[in-house]
Design an enzyme around this catalytic site. Sequence first.
Site, mmCIF file in Angstrom:
data_model
loop_
_atom_site.group_PDB
_atom_site.id
_atom_site.type_symbol
_atom_site.label_atom_id
_atom_site.label_comp_id
_atom_site.label_asym_id
_atom_site.label_seq_id
_atom_site.Cartn_x
_atom_site.Cartn_y
_atom_site.Cartn_z
ATOM 1 N N ASP A 49 3.213 -4.122 8.233
ATOM 2 C CA ASP A 49 1.771 -3.513 7.948
ATOM 3 C C ASP A 49 0.598 -4.565 8.247
ATOM 4 O OD1 ASP A 49 -0.681 -2.161 6.951
ATOM 5 O OD2 ASP A 49 0.140 -1.782 5.082
ATOM 6 N N GLN A 78 -4.612 -4.710 6.830
ATOM 7 C CA GLN A 78 -5.711 -5.833 6.246
ATOM 8 C C GLN A 78 -5.621 -7.367 7.155
ATOM 9 O OE1 GLN A 78 -7.984 -4.975 4.164
ATOM 10 N NE2 GLN A 78 -7.202 -3.111 3.818
ATOM 11 N N LYS A 92 -10.804 -0.294 10.115
ATOM 12 C CA LYS A 92 -10.657 -1.582 9.360
ATOM 13 C C LYS A 92 -11.514 -3.073 10.025
ATOM 14 C CE LYS A 92 -7.159 -0.032 6.214
ATOM 15 N NZ LYS A 92 -8.189 0.133 4.930
ATOM 16 N N HIS A 126 0.672 -1.142 -0.003
ATOM 17 C CA HIS A 126 0.028 0.105 -0.148
ATOM 18 C C HIS A 126 0.825 1.466 0.072
ATOM 19 C CE1 HIS A 126 -2.597 2.844 1.982
ATOM 20 N NE2 HIS A 126 -3.840 2.181 1.351
ATOM 21 N N CYS A 129 -4.944 2.609 -3.662
ATOM 22 C CA CYS A 129 -3.493 2.943 -2.919
ATOM 23 C C CYS A 129 -2.673 2.225 -3.215
ATOM 24 C CB CYS A 129 -3.906 3.501 -1.521
ATOM 25 S SG CYS A 129 -4.980 4.686 -1.282
#
Length: 418
Positions: free
Chosen positions: A212, A215, A238, A135, A376
């Site tokens: 990261d 997600q 999220k 991302h 993104c």
Amino acid sequence: MSAVQATSSLVRAALDVAAVRSEFPVLAQQVHGKPLCYLDNAASSQRPQCVIDSVSHYYETTHANVHRGVHTLSQQATDLFEAAREKLRGFINARSTREVVFVRGTTEAINLVAQSYARPRLQPGDEIVISWLEHHANIVPWQMVCEQTGASLRVIPMTRSGEVDFDAFRSMLTDRTRLLALAHVSNALGTIVPVQRFIAEAKQRGIPVLLDGAQAAPHLAVDVQSLDCDFYCFSGHKMCGPTGIGVLYGRESLLEAMPPWQGGGDMILAVSFERTVYNELPYKFEAGTPHIAGAIGLGVAVDYLQRLGLDRIAAAEHELLEYATDRLASLPGLEIVGTAPHKAAVVSFTLRGIHPHDLGTILDSEGVAIRTGHHCAMPVMDFYGLPATARASFAFYNTRAEVDRLVDALQLAREMLG
């Protein structure tokens, strides 16, 4: 049946999706006269009533600034705020709340590490390694710090199926590699990266690792001690929590050695015009009034997800992924982009002859909300030679019937524009 067997049976039991859906007020509404079919969960999930109520209750009864007041409301707000931090510590199995820093979200967490950890340490010729799947939030901060320090950014290639090339990664590491920053799950393709392999390889060479987890945290059980990563970043919005709140996990020894990123109130112990003494962890990195309601709401969201069970959430979403993949693959002219064998519940696709933005508009007219664009992740789109894809992303409150509505709406788009 023993208590252990009963508990195990409960864990294995499928989610009651109808009951779960009733806890999300937004899902009961209509869009363009049709029941909302919300399939944009990778961009932002919806919130259950308990999270909404927790934020409202805080503002109605308990609002005051934290850490600084001796009056009752301030102490109550502080207790709720710090209780939320402990919930987040348990959620990712951090060793201590000193390792849990509240930030605005994954983007701010990565920027904090880039500027506070990486920038003071990097020199010309040093290297930061990321992957092609990332991302923009895990690309741009590293580009910025490379420009500031003279370091170089190196990119692990990806395969046509949407996987990070592990063999290429191993060959890229040098004695000048100073950090590996890697997505746990790709937002654009849904690929679940086998991060344990990458971390183990990096650790053999003494290279710290940032993940990261934006997600991953909503869908997979995350244990930062088991992963052995040095930094882990994720966002509340999220994972059924409020917007504008997230978490940076950092290994305590690293956070302790890092300078503050922002200055102001609450990140200090003493200030004079000659010098400032910084606060202890984690407050050293939490300048100013924090997003108190957001932290409280995120703590309640964590309670909610754990009550449902991350294993049951993962199972429900995987079943939806398989069903959606089969149904979409049967549509003439539809191509799924990203076919890694291990995926989260994300399906990116194109439909021959129809621009993804047009698809999104027609689907919206049918009450079906998906994401269209580059997500993104423009380098991913460039890799496939595409300007954009359509992306349907599923959560545990979605249903097979909603997958069918997605397919029906796509068939309508083919008839109108194909």
